[in-house]
Design a protein around this motif. Structure first.
Motif, PDB file in Angstrom:
ATOM      1  N   TYR A   1       0.816  -1.221   0.000  1.00 38.84           N
ATOM      2  CA  TYR A   1       0.000   0.000   0.000  1.00 38.84           C
ATOM      3  C   TYR A   1       0.842   1.261   0.000  1.00 38.84           C
ATOM      4  CZ  TYR A   1      -4.128  -2.833   1.047  1.00 38.84           C
ATOM      5  OH  TYR A   1      -5.161  -3.749   0.994  1.00 38.84           O
ATOM      6  N   THR A   2       2.163   1.127   0.129  1.00 36.76           N
ATOM      7  CA  THR A   2       3.032   2.312   0.179  1.00 36.76           C
ATOM      8  C   THR A   2       3.499   2.744  -1.205  1.00 36.76           C
ATOM      9  OG1 THR A   2       5.002   0.919   0.503  1.00 36.76           O
ATOM     10  CG2 THR A   2       3.847   1.685   2.472  1.00 36.76           C
ATOM     11  N   ASP A   3       3.019   2.080  -2.227  1.00 40.27           N
ATOM     12  CA  ASP A   3       3.359   2.514  -3.583  1.00 40.27           C
ATOM     13  C   ASP A   3       2.826   3.932  -3.806  1.00 40.27           C
ATOM     14  OD1 ASP A   3       4.234   1.521  -6.438  1.00 40.27           O
ATOM     15  OD2 ASP A   3       2.315   2.557  -6.708  1.00 40.27           O
ATOM     16  N   PRO A   4       3.600   4.804  -4.454  1.00 38.58           N
ATOM     17  CA  PRO A   4       3.146   6.194  -4.635  1.00 38.58           C
ATOM     18  C   PRO A   4       1.792   6.309  -5.317  1.00 38.58           C
ATOM     19  CG  PRO A   4       5.467   6.003  -5.174  1.00 38.58           C
ATOM     20  CD  PRO A   4       4.965   4.614  -4.948  1.00 38.58           C
ATOM     21  N   PHE A   5       1.551   5.470  -6.309  1.00 42.37           N
ATOM     22  CA  PHE A   5       0.269   5.554  -6.993  1.00 42.37           C
ATOM     23  C   PHE A   5      -0.868   5.120  -6.084  1.00 42.37           C
ATOM     24  CE2 PHE A   5      -2.866   4.117 -10.225  1.00 42.37           C
ATOM     25  CZ  PHE A   5      -3.039   5.346 -10.859  1.00 42.37           C
ATOM     26  N   MET A   6      -0.637   4.096  -5.249  1.00 44.00           N
ATOM     27  CA  MET A   6      -1.659   3.667  -4.306  1.00 44.00           C
ATOM     28  C   MET A   6      -1.953   4.769  -3.282  1.00 44.00           C
ATOM     29  SD  MET A   6      -2.538   0.616  -5.258  1.00 44.00           S
ATOM     30  CE  MET A   6      -2.272   1.197  -6.942  1.00 44.00           C
ATOM     31  N   ILE A   7      -0.890   5.448  -2.836  1.00 46.32           N
ATOM     32  CA  ILE A   7      -1.086   6.537  -1.875  1.00 46.32           C
ATOM     33  C   ILE A   7      -1.935   7.647  -2.492  1.00 46.32           C
ATOM     34  CG2 ILE A   7       0.109   8.345  -0.572  1.00 46.32           C
ATOM     35  CD1 ILE A   7       2.433   6.425  -0.221  1.00 46.32           C
TER      36      ILE A   7
ATOM     37  N   LEU B   1      10.667   1.647 -14.410  1.00 49.42           N
ATOM     38  CA  LEU B   1       9.220   1.745 -14.280  1.00 49.42           C
ATOM     39  C   LEU B   1       8.834   2.472 -12.990  1.00 49.42           C
ATOM     40  CD1 LEU B   1       6.393   1.028 -15.278  1.00 49.42           C
ATOM     41  CD2 LEU B   1       6.607  -1.171 -14.098  1.00 49.42           C
ATOM     42  N   GLN B   2       9.526   2.183 -11.911  1.00 45.96           N
ATOM     43  CA  GLN B   2       9.224   2.850 -10.647  1.00 45.96           C
ATOM     44  C   GLN B   2       9.510   4.346 -10.737  1.00 45.96           C
ATOM     45  OE1 GLN B   2      11.673   0.458  -8.048  1.00 45.96           O
ATOM     46  NE2 GLN B   2       9.921  -0.774  -7.367  1.00 45.96           N
ATOM     47  N   ARG B   3      10.588   4.711 -11.388  1.00 49.96           N
ATOM     48  CA  ARG B   3      10.887   6.140 -11.544  1.00 49.96           C
ATOM     49  C   ARG B   3       9.834   6.841 -12.401  1.00 49.96           C
ATOM     50  NH1 ARG B   3      16.293   4.157 -12.073  1.00 49.96           N
ATOM     51  NH2 ARG B   3      16.111   4.270 -14.349  1.00 49.96           N
ATOM     52  N   GLU B   4       9.367   6.156 -13.445  1.00 49.12           N
ATOM     53  CA  GLU B   4       8.336   6.752 -14.293  1.00 49.12           C
ATOM     54  C   GLU B   4       7.021   6.909 -13.529  1.00 49.12           C
ATOM     55  OE1 GLU B   4       8.559   8.010 -17.244  1.00 49.12           O
ATOM     56  OE2 GLU B   4      10.686   7.532 -17.488  1.00 49.12           O
ATOM     57  N   ILE B   5       6.674   5.931 -12.717  1.00 49.25           N
ATOM     58  CA  ILE B   5       5.435   6.026 -11.927  1.00 49.25           C
ATOM     59  C   ILE B   5       5.523   7.172 -10.932  1.00 49.25           C
ATOM     60  CG2 ILE B   5       4.052   4.840 -10.181  1.00 49.25           C
ATOM     61  CD1 ILE B   5       4.600   2.233 -11.618  1.00 49.25           C
ATOM     62  N   LYS B   6       6.657   7.310 -10.267  1.00 50.20           N
ATOM     63  CA  LYS B   6       6.828   8.419  -9.320  1.00 50.20           C
ATOM     64  C   LYS B   6       6.732   9.765 -10.030  1.00 50.20           C
ATOM     65  CE  LYS B   6       9.621   6.011  -5.847  1.00 50.20           C
ATOM     66  NZ  LYS B   6      10.938   5.974  -5.142  1.00 50.20           N
ATOM     67  N   PHE B   7       7.330   9.852 -11.214  1.00 45.12           N
ATOM     68  CA  PHE B   7       7.254  11.103 -11.976  1.00 45.12           C
ATOM     69  C   PHE B   7       5.812  11.419 -12.367  1.00 45.12           C
ATOM     70  CE2 PHE B   7       7.284  13.253 -16.124  1.00 45.12           C
ATOM     71  CZ  PHE B   7       7.978  14.408 -15.788  1.00 45.12           C
ATOM     72  N   PHE B   8       5.072  10.387 -12.799  1.00 43.97           N
ATOM     73  CA  PHE B   8       3.674  10.584 -13.177  1.00 43.97           C
ATOM     74  C   PHE B   8       2.823  10.988 -11.976  1.00 43.97           C
ATOM     75  CE2 PHE B   8      -0.550   8.589 -13.389  1.00 43.97           C
ATOM     76  CZ  PHE B   8      -1.107   9.334 -14.426  1.00 43.97           C
ATOM     77  N   VAL B   9       3.017  10.306 -10.853  1.00 42.11           N
ATOM     78  CA  VAL B   9       2.230  10.620  -9.652  1.00 42.11           C
ATOM     79  C   VAL B   9       2.533  12.019  -9.161  1.00 42.11           C
ATOM     80  CG1 VAL B   9       1.884  10.002  -7.233  1.00 42.11           C
ATOM     81  CG2 VAL B   9       1.978   8.210  -8.987  1.00 42.11           C
TER      82      VAL B   9
END
Length: 337
Positions: free
Chosen positions: A131-137, A314-322
């Motif tokens: 649940y600590t994934d940036p997108f989940m937060i 992929l994790q860096r791209e998700i963080k950038f998107f969020v």
């Protein structure tokens, strides 16, 4: 005149014979042929053994004059003292090995021949970390604001439904991630359990099959074609042994091992077989000088476990998107509300 000629003929052979007696005796005394033949015979008798078959020679038994303390440079006598092993210096195949009592004492002192597994988090912690994934937060925050908007105006049921849908998405996504990670971990454990972990060891003068985790320093181990090296071994007897070290050094070609090595680096030595390497052909007898976490692969695993891994692409791209989506949402909320 005829009488004089007879006298000359008689005198000439007598003088020739007298002159030939001296040279016949002189070479025989100065250059006797027998010692030359004896000098050649020992050289032929001490010819080295074929390259595919090697045993310990007299020079290896003597104390090493090399000041290096590396195991690949130790003499046979120094190796026996370091490992407290019991083996025949001249013919390792006749070694008696340790007794069961000695092996048990060393096993209690040094621990089992196994790598210490990394500390694992409790399952509940693993699940909550999903649940600590940036997108989940971000989705949880959005669901919270939707609940807040519905609380301020209960007539707008759309806000309630949006909050419920967002919560379901977070729950299902996190649960799916946890299940996938659990399957990957279980697959790795099953592969580890499938590996053959028995080995042939000489104890009390008998060749026995034991669990590799019960090996101790000083054990005499026999490996042959198809076996997996159960611990770090220094070679005592080699007969055409080739091992595959791709998991350690990255070399795909099997390496032929010998009894001597001039390599300064231990991992490049040709008289040492490392734990987890595969025996491709031949056979050998070696003495265990390191087990468990003290082996080469154990040191590599310890360094790898202590290394912090960075984020994937992929994790860096998700963080950038969020991050951009959050900034955009905050700006839009401040402008319109």
């Amino acid at each position: 005149t005829a009488l004089e000629m007879r006298e000359v003929r008689v005198n000439v052979p007598s003088e020739a014979i007298g002159e030939q007696k001296v040279p016949e005796q002189t070479p025989a005394a100065a250059h006797p042929p027998q010692p030359v033949e004896l000098a050649v015979a020992p050289a032929q008798a001490e010819a080295p053994a074929p390259s595919h078959y090697q045993e310990v020679d007299e020079e290896d038994i003597k104390e090493s004059e090399d000041p290096s303390d590396s195991v690949q440079f130790l003499s046979i006598q120094a190796l026996a003292q370091r490992t407290e092993a019991k083996f025949d210096f001249h013919n390792p195949r006749l070694s008696t090995g340790l007794t069961e009592a000695e092996a048990l004492a060393r096993l209690q002192r040094d621990g089992p021949n196994a790598l210490t597994p990394p500390a694992e988090l409790p399952e509940i912690v693993k699940y909550l970390k999903c649940y600590t994934d940036p997108f989940m937060i971000l989705l949880v925050v959005a669901a919270g604001f939707s609940f807040l908007a519905w609380g301020l105006d209960t007539t707008q049921d759309a806000n309630l439904w949006v909050a419920i849908v967002l919560c379901c998405v977070v729950f299902l996504s996190s649960t799916f991630t946890y299940i996938q990670e659990g399957k990957a971990s279980a697959a790795m454990k099953s592969f580890k359990a499938m590996l053959p972990r028995k080995c042939s060891v000489v104890r009390e003068g008998q060749l026995k099959k034991i669990e590799a985790c019960d090996l101790v320093v000083g054990d005499i181990v026999r490996v042959q074609t198809g076996d997996q090296v159960p611990a770090d071994l220094r070679m005592l007897y080699v007969s055409g042994l080739k091992v595959e070290l791709s998991s350690l050094t990255g070399e795909s070609v099997p390496i032929k091992l010998t009894l001597k090595s001039n390599e300064p680096k231990l991992e490049m030595s040709r008289n040492v077989a490392f734990n987890s390497s595969q025996c491709m052909e031949g056979e050998a007898i070696g003495v265990v000088y390191a087990t468990g976490d003290h082996t080469l692969i154990g040191k590599i695993a310890h360094l790898a476990s202590g290394t912090e891994t960075g984020d994937t692409t992929l994790q860096r791209e998700i963080k950038f998107f969020v991050r951009n989506l959050t900034v955009f949402a905050v700006i839009m909320g401040a402008v319109f509300f």
